[in-house]
Scaffold this motif. Structure first.
Motif, PDB file in Angstrom:
ATOM      1  N   LEU A  71      56.009  32.660  59.648  1.00 42.04           N
ATOM      2  CA  LEU A  71      55.721  34.166  59.154  1.00 42.04           C
ATOM      3  C   LEU A  71      55.191  34.791  60.740  1.00 42.04           C
ATOM      4  CD1 LEU A  71      53.561  33.758  56.158  1.00 42.04           C
ATOM      5  CD2 LEU A  71      56.158  34.473  56.176  1.00 42.04           C
ATOM      6  N   ALA A  94      52.035  39.382  54.528  1.00 41.79           N
ATOM      7  CA  ALA A  94      53.121  38.722  54.532  1.00 41.79           C
ATOM      8  C   ALA A  94      52.737  37.249  53.865  1.00 41.79           C
ATOM      9  CB  ALA A  94      53.708  38.489  55.908  1.00 41.79           C
ATOM     10  N   TYR A 113      59.443  35.358  49.726  1.00 46.53           N
ATOM     11  CA  TYR A 113      58.691  35.446  50.917  1.00 46.53           C
ATOM     12  C   TYR A 113      59.015  36.488  51.732  1.00 46.53           C
ATOM     13  CZ  TYR A 113      63.200  33.386  52.592  1.00 46.53           C
ATOM     14  OH  TYR A 113      64.786  33.221  52.788  1.00 46.53           O
ATOM     15  N   GLY A 114      57.971  37.291  52.489  1.00 44.66           N
ATOM     16  CA  GLY A 114      58.365  38.595  52.955  1.00 44.66           C
ATOM     17  C   GLY A 114      57.096  39.470  53.080  1.00 44.66           C
ATOM     18  N   GLY A 115      57.025  40.684  52.867  1.00 43.71           N
ATOM     19  CA  GLY A 115      55.942  41.764  52.910  1.00 43.71           C
ATOM     20  C   GLY A 115      55.740  42.201  51.766  1.00 43.71           C
ATOM     21  N   GLY A 171      54.199  44.781  57.980  1.00 43.36           N
ATOM     22  CA  GLY A 171      54.599  44.165  59.109  1.00 43.36           C
ATOM     23  C   GLY A 171      54.336  45.036  60.455  1.00 43.36           C
TER      24      GLY A 171
END
Length: 382
Positions: A174, A189, A296-298, A312
């Motif tokens: 990340l 995140a 997974y991500g923001g 982000g």
């Protein structure tokens, strides 16, 4: 918008289960001084030795057998596993990741003695402000999937990818940013691994979070469940340096996988064994026999009367590397053999508020960017 700080995040959530969400750790926003002192004495275990960071946080070295995890009723007679029975091979710090050698959390010169683990000492401010953040909706106990109507929860915005198939763990890198948020917002995140139905849903998550409380830290440190084994990497500490727009990029590598012998879910941060969630905390229909989802991500949260914060880097993913936040190096354990590999099925990407946040596949010459994503946006949604 107030200033923010980025912290190492670890959460454990469940619905209809007495795990770390047990109500005996819940407290009102306003507490009497004697109540605060009593709760702090319960949470902060006696230290063998302590260190103070340059940011003023106190890191305690406590007896590994007396950590907060063992206040959990299901762990009263738990036997500590000092290391996984099987350690699969993976590569986080390799040449395919442009910034894999970055270690933005290790405290130089700080390592606890044998028989102890390192934890961040909880303060009055941590208790009060963490509870206020939770009251805004940051409970991390909702079933988050693109196939579910709950993705449209008021105030929550996502730009993520998901692998909705049987698995026993996953890993990601990340990129670390410091989006600006107000005292009632957060921007994060992370990687989440989950299993079970809505009625018996369980999830574990690790990553980073920026919030307006500056010292709120890691939410799970206020409740038992996760067994710490690391003497060097505490949860809830400040991550720095963060990535710079059109400049140096910093990242944190996260690995979560299920030990095939004990069934415990282990967390590695870069190559450091931080600790594990004991298998006894999970049900057979939850995470007891593996998982059914990796996302997974923001993610951001903002009250309905405020414009949502940046996610982000605060820039849309089309700007690409060094300008947009990214996740790369995604691999998953598809079989009960602890071998990390490319996912057997496609990864689905989604953003529930595309006018403010977006997600797109990574593009580049290096192979790792074909298995990655860029995500984020400037916010401004209500």
């Amino acid at each position: 918008m107030s200033s923010s700080a980025t912290f190492l995040l670890l959460t454990f959530s469940a619905v209809a289960l007495i795990v770390v969400a047990k109500s005996d750790r819940t407290m009102p926003v306003e507490m009497e001084e004697n109540e605060l002192v009593s709760l702090l004495n319960s949470i902060n275990k006696p230290a063998v030795t302590s260190f103070q960071t340059e940011h003023g946080d106190i890191l305690d070295c406590i007896d590994i057998n007396k950590q907060l995890a063992f206040d959990h009723p299901l762990l009263k007679n738990h036997t500590i596993q000092l290391r996984p029975r099987n350690i699969p091979k993976w590569t986080i710090n390799n040449s395919s990741s442009k910034n894999g050698g970055s270690m933005p959390f290790r405290q130089d010169g700080i390592s606890c003695p044998f028989g102890t683990v390192i934890v961040k000492r909880t303060t009055h401010e941590d208790l009060i402000l963490s509870q206020r953040l939770k009251s805004t909706g940051s409970k991390y106990s909702t079933y988050v999937t693109s196939k579910d109507k709950n993705i449209y929860l008021t105030g929550f915005h996502f730009a993520m990818a998901e692998y909705g198939h049987k698995n026993y763990g996953a890993k990601v890198n990340l990129s670390i940013w410091e989006p600006k948020v107000s005292p009632t917002q957060f921007s994060s995140a992370s990687m989440l691994i989950a299993g079970g139905s809505k009625e018996q849903f369980q999830s574990i998550r690790a990553g980073w979070i920026a919030d307006g409380f500056i010292k709120t830290g890691c939410y799970n440190t206020l409740c038992p469940g996760f067994v710490q084994v690391s003497k060097r990497v505490p949860l809830g500490i400040l991550l720095e340096p963060v990535s710079i727009y059109d400049g140096h990029q910093s990242e944190v590598g996260i690995v979560i996988y299920k030990d095939v012998i004990t069934g415990n879910w282990w967390l590695f941060v870069h190559d450091e064994m931080v600790g594990y969630w004991p298998n006894s905390l999970f049900t057979k229909s939850g995470l007891g026999h593996g998982a059914g989802l990796v996302s997974y991500g923001g993610e951001v949260y903002s009250p309905v009367n405020e414009k949502s914060p940046g996610m982000g880097s605060g820039h849309f993913p089309a700007e690409g590397y060094t300008k947009a936040a990214y996740v790369n190096g995604f691999e998953v354990v598809c079989n009960y053999d602890s071998i990390f590999s490319e996912p057997s099925f496609p990864v689905m990407m989604f953003a529930n508020t595309p006018k403010c946040y977006r997600v797109m596949p990574g593009r580049g010459q290096l192979r790792v960017w074909f298995d990655s994503l860029f995500y984020g946006g400037p916010g401004g949604c209500v």
